[in-house]
Design a protein around this motif. Sequence first.
Motif, PDB file in Angstrom:
ATOM      1  N   GLY A   1       0.779  -1.237   0.000  1.00 13.90           N
ATOM      2  CA  GLY A   1       0.000   0.000   0.000  1.00 13.90           C
ATOM      3  C   GLY A   1       0.809   1.285   0.000  1.00 13.90           C
ATOM      4  N   PHE A   2       1.561   1.523  -1.067  1.00 15.43           N
ATOM      5  CA  PHE A   2       2.247   2.799  -1.224  1.00 15.43           C
ATOM      6  C   PHE A   2       1.293   3.774  -1.909  1.00 15.43           C
ATOM      7  CE2 PHE A   2       6.241   0.112  -1.105  1.00 15.43           C
ATOM      8  CZ  PHE A   2       6.601   0.535   0.170  1.00 15.43           C
ATOM      9  N   ASN A   3       0.357   4.283  -1.123  1.00 13.51           N
ATOM     10  CA  ASN A   3      -0.743   5.076  -1.668  1.00 13.51           C
ATOM     11  C   ASN A   3      -0.300   6.395  -2.272  1.00 13.51           C
ATOM     12  OD1 ASN A   3      -0.510   5.326   1.438  1.00 13.51           O
ATOM     13  ND2 ASN A   3      -1.453   7.277   0.853  1.00 13.51           N
ATOM     14  N   ARG A   4       0.848   6.916  -1.866  1.00 15.38           N
ATOM     15  CA  ARG A   4       1.254   8.220  -2.384  1.00 15.38           C
ATOM     16  C   ARG A   4       1.544   8.180  -3.878  1.00 15.38           C
ATOM     17  NH1 ARG A   4       1.622   8.227   2.733  1.00 15.38           N
ATOM     18  NH2 ARG A   4       1.679  10.110   4.019  1.00 15.38           N
ATOM     19  N   ARG A   5       1.853   7.039  -4.411  1.00 10.54           N
ATOM     20  CA  ARG A   5       2.030   6.932  -5.862  1.00 10.54           C
ATOM     21  C   ARG A   5       0.730   7.232  -6.602  1.00 10.54           C
ATOM     22  NH1 ARG A   5       6.323   2.590  -7.899  1.00 10.54           N
ATOM     23  NH2 ARG A   5       7.899   2.781  -6.264  1.00 10.54           N
ATOM     24  N   HIS A   6      -0.395   7.073  -5.908  1.00  7.05           N
ATOM     25  CA  HIS A   6      -1.710   7.289  -6.512  1.00  7.05           C
ATOM     26  C   HIS A   6      -2.339   8.619  -6.102  1.00  7.05           C
ATOM     27  CE1 HIS A   6      -2.035   3.066  -7.911  1.00  7.05           C
ATOM     28  NE2 HIS A   6      -1.314   2.819  -6.846  1.00  7.05           N
TER      29      HIS A   6
ATOM     30  N   VAL B   1     -10.913  12.277   1.868  1.00  8.62           N
ATOM     31  CA  VAL B   1      -9.512  12.203   2.252  1.00  8.62           C
ATOM     32  C   VAL B   1      -8.847  10.976   1.638  1.00  8.62           C
ATOM     33  CG1 VAL B   1      -7.926  11.944   4.192  1.00  8.62           C
ATOM     34  CG2 VAL B   1      -9.859  13.511   4.381  1.00  8.62           C
ATOM     35  N   ALA B   2      -9.567   9.851   1.578  1.00  9.83           N
ATOM     36  CA  ALA B   2      -8.990   8.633   1.001  1.00  9.83           C
ATOM     37  C   ALA B   2      -8.617   8.835  -0.465  1.00  9.83           C
ATOM     38  CB  ALA B   2      -9.960   7.464   1.137  1.00  9.83           C
ATOM     39  N   ARG B   3      -9.365   9.657  -1.182  1.00  9.42           N
ATOM     40  CA  ARG B   3      -9.039   9.935  -2.588  1.00  9.42           C
ATOM     41  C   ARG B   3      -7.875  10.911  -2.680  1.00  9.42           C
ATOM     42  NH1 ARG B   3     -14.130  11.758  -5.523  1.00  9.42           N
ATOM     43  NH2 ARG B   3     -14.685   9.638  -4.867  1.00  9.42           N
ATOM     44  N   GLN B   4      -7.883  11.919  -1.825  1.00 12.35           N
ATOM     45  CA  GLN B   4      -6.803  12.907  -1.795  1.00 12.35           C
ATOM     46  C   GLN B   4      -5.465  12.237  -1.510  1.00 12.35           C
ATOM     47  OE1 GLN B   4      -7.256  15.776   1.417  1.00 12.35           O
ATOM     48  NE2 GLN B   4      -5.070  15.581   1.815  1.00 12.35           N
ATOM     49  N   ARG B   5      -5.458  11.227  -0.651  1.00 12.80           N
ATOM     50  CA  ARG B   5      -4.218  10.562  -0.244  1.00 12.80           C
ATOM     51  C   ARG B   5      -3.884   9.358  -1.126  1.00 12.80           C
ATOM     52  NH1 ARG B   5      -2.678  12.780   4.489  1.00 12.80           N
ATOM     53  NH2 ARG B   5      -1.133  11.147   4.884  1.00 12.80           N
ATOM     54  N   GLY B   6      -4.693   9.078  -2.138  1.00 13.08           N
ATOM     55  CA  GLY B   6      -4.401   8.007  -3.072  1.00 13.08           C
ATOM     56  C   GLY B   6      -4.805   6.625  -2.606  1.00 13.08           C
ATOM     57  N   ILE B   7      -5.440   6.528  -1.442  1.00 16.30           N
ATOM     58  CA  ILE B   7      -5.821   5.228  -0.897  1.00 16.30           C
ATOM     59  C   ILE B   7      -6.952   4.613  -1.712  1.00 16.30           C
ATOM     60  CG2 ILE B   7      -6.888   4.103   1.098  1.00 16.30           C
ATOM     61  CD1 ILE B   7      -5.206   6.026   2.844  1.00 16.30           C
ATOM     62  N   GLU B   8      -7.928   5.406  -2.052  1.00 16.43           N
ATOM     63  CA  GLU B   8      -9.037   4.908  -2.863  1.00 16.43           C
ATOM     64  C   GLU B   8      -8.541   4.390  -4.201  1.00 16.43           C
ATOM     65  OE1 GLU B   8     -12.690   6.923  -5.336  1.00 16.43           O
ATOM     66  OE2 GLU B   8     -12.449   7.557  -3.250  1.00 16.43           O
ATOM     67  N   GLN B   9      -7.675   5.153  -4.868  1.00 12.63           N
ATOM     68  CA  GLN B   9      -7.178   4.754  -6.175  1.00 12.63           C
ATOM     69  C   GLN B   9      -6.336   3.480  -6.089  1.00 12.63           C
ATOM     70  OE1 GLN B   9      -7.153   7.758  -4.726  1.00 12.63           O
ATOM     71  NE2 GLN B   9      -6.994   9.425  -6.197  1.00 12.63           N
ATOM     72  N   ALA B  10      -5.523   3.368  -5.035  1.00 14.46           N
ATOM     73  CA  ALA B  10      -4.682   2.177  -4.876  1.00 14.46           C
ATOM     74  C   ALA B  10      -5.532   0.936  -4.663  1.00 14.46           C
ATOM     75  CB  ALA B  10      -3.718   2.374  -3.702  1.00 14.46           C
ATOM     76  N   ALA B  11      -6.560   1.051  -3.834  1.00 14.50           N
ATOM     77  CA  ALA B  11      -7.437  -0.093  -3.562  1.00 14.50           C
ATOM     78  C   ALA B  11      -8.201  -0.505  -4.811  1.00 14.50           C
ATOM     79  CB  ALA B  11      -8.407   0.250  -2.437  1.00 14.50           C
ATOM     80  N   LEU B  12      -8.713   0.475  -5.547  1.00 15.09           N
ATOM     81  CA  LEU B  12      -9.478   0.164  -6.752  1.00 15.09           C
ATOM     82  C   LEU B  12      -8.588  -0.434  -7.835  1.00 15.09           C
ATOM     83  CD1 LEU B  12     -11.869   3.254  -6.999  1.00 15.09           C
ATOM     84  CD2 LEU B  12     -12.345   0.985  -6.081  1.00 15.09           C
ATOM     85  N   ALA B  13      -7.359   0.063  -7.965  1.00 13.71           N
ATOM     86  CA  ALA B  13      -6.439  -0.494  -8.962  1.00 13.71           C
ATOM     87  C   ALA B  13      -6.139  -1.959  -8.652  1.00 13.71           C
ATOM     88  CB  ALA B  13      -5.147   0.323  -9.002  1.00 13.71           C
ATOM     89  N   PHE B  14      -5.972  -2.272  -7.372  1.00 15.44           N
ATOM     90  CA  PHE B  14      -5.717  -3.657  -6.969  1.00 15.44           C
ATOM     91  C   PHE B  14      -6.913  -4.540  -7.306  1.00 15.44           C
ATOM     92  CE2 PHE B  14      -6.383  -6.779  -3.481  1.00 15.44           C
ATOM     93  CZ  PHE B  14      -5.359  -7.659  -3.801  1.00 15.44           C
ATOM     94  N   LEU B  15      -8.113  -4.106  -6.948  1.00 12.93           N
ATOM     95  CA  LEU B  15      -9.302  -4.915  -7.214  1.00 12.93           C
ATOM     96  C   LEU B  15      -9.581  -5.039  -8.706  1.00 12.93           C
ATOM     97  CD1 LEU B  15     -11.674  -3.706  -4.350  1.00 12.93           C
ATOM     98  CD2 LEU B  15     -10.385  -5.846  -4.486  1.00 12.93           C
TER      99      LEU B  15
END
Length: 303
Positions: free
Chosen positions: A120-125, A254-268
């Motif tokens: 989960g390196f969310n900052r890339r997203h 906040v999850a989208r701003q920090r890239g967490i949402e994008q990282a999770a969706l890319a994985f799924l």
Amino acid sequence: MKVGCIGLGDIAEKAYLPVLGALPGVDLHLQTRTPATLARVADRLHLPAGQRHPDLDALLAQDLDAAFVHAPTPVHPEIVTRLLRAGVPTYVDKPLAYQLADSRRLVELAEQREVSLAVGFNRRHAPGYAQCAEHPRELILMQKNRVGLPEHPRTMILDDFIHVVDTLRFLVPGPVDDVTVRARTESGLLHHVVLQLAGDGFTALGVMNRLSGSAEEILEISGQDTKRQVRNLSEVVDHKGQPTLRRRGDWVPVARQRGIEQAALAFLDAVRAGKVLSARDALATHELCERVVAAVEDGPRAA
């Protein structure tokens, strides 16, 4: 799609579960060893009893399509090993493990089993950081500071500074041919650390001060008479003559701003498409962190 979430601490509850719990077609299963936490979080998500699991055996019996691991780092190796051996595509909150040998073993196991493993390196997203990859990057400076939190070197570097290390690796525009580490420790606790990565035409500096005057995260990239500054992943200032400021929209989660949402969706999305994800690049970040740990522990006490 059956998706498991293992560990229901702050990062899971505040960042990942709001994303996973809102996805159509996702049958969310929770697992934690703390009954009160399991009941509270599952109640909030309106999950039935069949989607609440007190142990990993019960969760694995559900024939999961994917899993997210947000349990404490010391138990990552055991949990991830069991998931991979069961053939479950796995997303792990950073780091994979505190010891590099464990991280390598997990990556090799995933490759042997041909099972996806993502870290989960969310900052890339994160939009503010991802967009920096499109700009000139002769000089990169990233600071991630805290107040009153000196810590043991391995824990601090693998739990927190790893985000700085991975972001620098993500943004450097070419091969790194020089790595320099400077640090200050006192009574076995790391006060600050500075990592410099250099290559042909670029220098990247990563700084963490655990005795700073404020908790902050600032990324600056510059080159060819332009500069972009990202403050706390929410404000972007572009400098080319006059500075221009863009702030996170009031309704952007906040999850989208920090890239967490994008990282999770890319994985799924990769799991749905049958694409096997490799954690080999994430392992390179862990290997660089190990070099930082060694330099801090073996180097001079003040720098």
